[in-house]
Design an enzyme around this catalytic site. Sequence first.
Site, PDB file in Angstrom:
ATOM      1  CG  ASN A  89      -1.705   1.261   1.408  1.00 13.17           C
ATOM      2  OD1 ASN A  89      -1.753   2.090   0.495  1.00 13.17           O
ATOM      3  ND2 ASN A  89      -2.335   1.432   2.559  1.00 13.17           N
ATOM      4  CD1 TRP A  90       3.332   0.876  -2.853  1.00 12.43           C
ATOM      5  CD2 TRP A  90       3.367   1.994  -4.793  1.00 12.43           C
ATOM      6  NE1 TRP A  90       3.957   0.072  -3.770  1.00 12.43           N
ATOM      7  CE2 TRP A  90       4.001   0.742  -4.977  1.00 12.43           C
ATOM      8  CE3 TRP A  90       3.276   2.864  -5.886  1.00 12.43           C
ATOM      9  CZ2 TRP A  90       4.531   0.339  -6.193  1.00 12.43           C
ATOM     10  CZ3 TRP A  90       3.805   2.468  -7.107  1.00 12.43           C
ATOM     11  CH2 TRP A  90       4.428   1.215  -7.253  1.00 12.43           C
ATOM     12  CE  LYS A  91      -0.039   3.269   4.814  1.00 13.37           C
ATOM     13  NZ  LYS A  91       0.138   3.330   6.249  1.00 13.37           N
ATOM     14  CG  HIS A 109      -5.667   2.036   5.352  1.00 18.02           C
ATOM     15  ND1 HIS A 109      -5.183   2.986   6.215  1.00 18.02           N
ATOM     16  CD2 HIS A 109      -4.678   1.123   5.193  1.00 18.02           C
ATOM     17  CE1 HIS A 109      -3.943   2.658   6.559  1.00 18.02           C
ATOM     18  NE2 HIS A 109      -3.613   1.536   5.947  1.00 18.02           N
ATOM     19  CD  GLU A 117      -2.649   5.580   6.825  1.00 20.21           C
ATOM     20  OE1 GLU A 117      -2.653   5.614   5.581  1.00 20.21           O
ATOM     21  OE2 GLU A 117      -1.735   5.039   7.483  1.00 20.21           O
ATOM     22  CD  GLU A 130      -3.404  -2.251   7.383  1.00 18.51           C
ATOM     23  OE1 GLU A 130      -2.428  -2.587   6.708  1.00 18.51           O
ATOM     24  OE2 GLU A 130      -3.873  -1.098   7.360  1.00 18.51           O
ATOM     25  N   GLY A 142       2.833   2.294  10.866  1.00 18.94           N
ATOM     26  CA  GLY A 142       3.800   3.389  10.730  1.00 18.94           C
ATOM     27  C   GLY A 142       4.528   3.722  12.021  1.00 18.94           C
ATOM     28  CB  SER A 193       5.465  -1.961  11.930  1.00 18.87           C
ATOM     29  OG  SER A 193       5.115  -0.613  12.229  1.00 18.87           O
ATOM     30  N   GLY A 225       2.951  -1.072   4.309  1.00 16.78           N
ATOM     31  CA  GLY A 225       3.015   0.349   4.011  1.00 16.78           C
ATOM     32  C   GLY A 225       4.441   0.763   3.705  1.00 16.78           C
ATOM     33  N   GLY A 226       5.094   1.355   4.680  1.00  8.84           N
ATOM     34  CA  GLY A 226       6.432   1.939   4.512  1.00  8.84           C
ATOM     35  C   GLY A 226       7.431   1.033   3.806  1.00  8.84           C
TER      36      GLY A 226
END
Length: 258
Positions: free
Chosen positions: A14-16, A100, A102, A172, A178, A218, A239-240
């Site tokens: 997930n590149w956000k 998600h 966010e 999640e 993150g 993470s 993510g990251g």
Amino acid sequence: MADEIKRKPIIIGNWKMYKTVGEALELVGALQKALPRLGDIDVGVAPPFTALGAVARQLEGSALLLAAQNCHFEAAGAFTGEIAPPMLKDVGCSHVILGHSERRQFFGDTDELVNKKARAAFAHGLVPVICVGELLAEREAGQTFLVVERQLRAAFAGIDATAARRAVLAYEPVWAIGTGRTATDAQAQEVHAFLRQLVGELYDGSTAAALRIQYGGSVKAENAAGLMAQPDVDGALVGGASLKPEAFLGILEYRRTS
Ligand code: 13P
């Protein structure tokens, strides 16, 4: 029995809100080269909307899955700034991430909205990746199961078993996103097993056994093998660590360290 079916692992980056078109193509190019050596695993990327078209063209004929990060629930209409499921299908997406944390935290995506979007996704031939997860305060108050049960029941309302078994669920925990703070293998397994049991109650044992449940929060090369070894963890939503080819490939090659 819930675990008699062998579920194919599914790992999605997930590149956000990261990556220009050029950066997206570079990252996808590196992943495509590595894909043949990864074995029997579904790998996907979820670039921002602006890069979907270019990435889709580069992925033609590739096994890499293309996901969007959100969609609207209507097929078309006067909804400035929104993207409809048929548009995602048209551009080449097979999956769409919904609910998600966010989106829930910053953009008002409620349980009801997530359900409307999930039903719309299915109606237009997209597979939703439905995210659930508790806040830190909720975990500390002992409400983890309560929260994820509410989110799951709401998200799947009105969705039949044939569709449900094709969906991807992502657990999640918000406190692990993150933050560098991953759920332990046991914490992830406990919630995944609970979610699968609940799917069994909502539908039937065969649907529960078929549905793939990703863990997200993470995930990195160092913890992927332990998480993926859990019986009810069928993949990861990253993510990251999905933004750099080496870091994402380190996760995709989790079997090497297990
Ligand atoms: P991180 O892997 O950066 O914690 O993000 C997880 C996530 O939100 C994936 O959807």
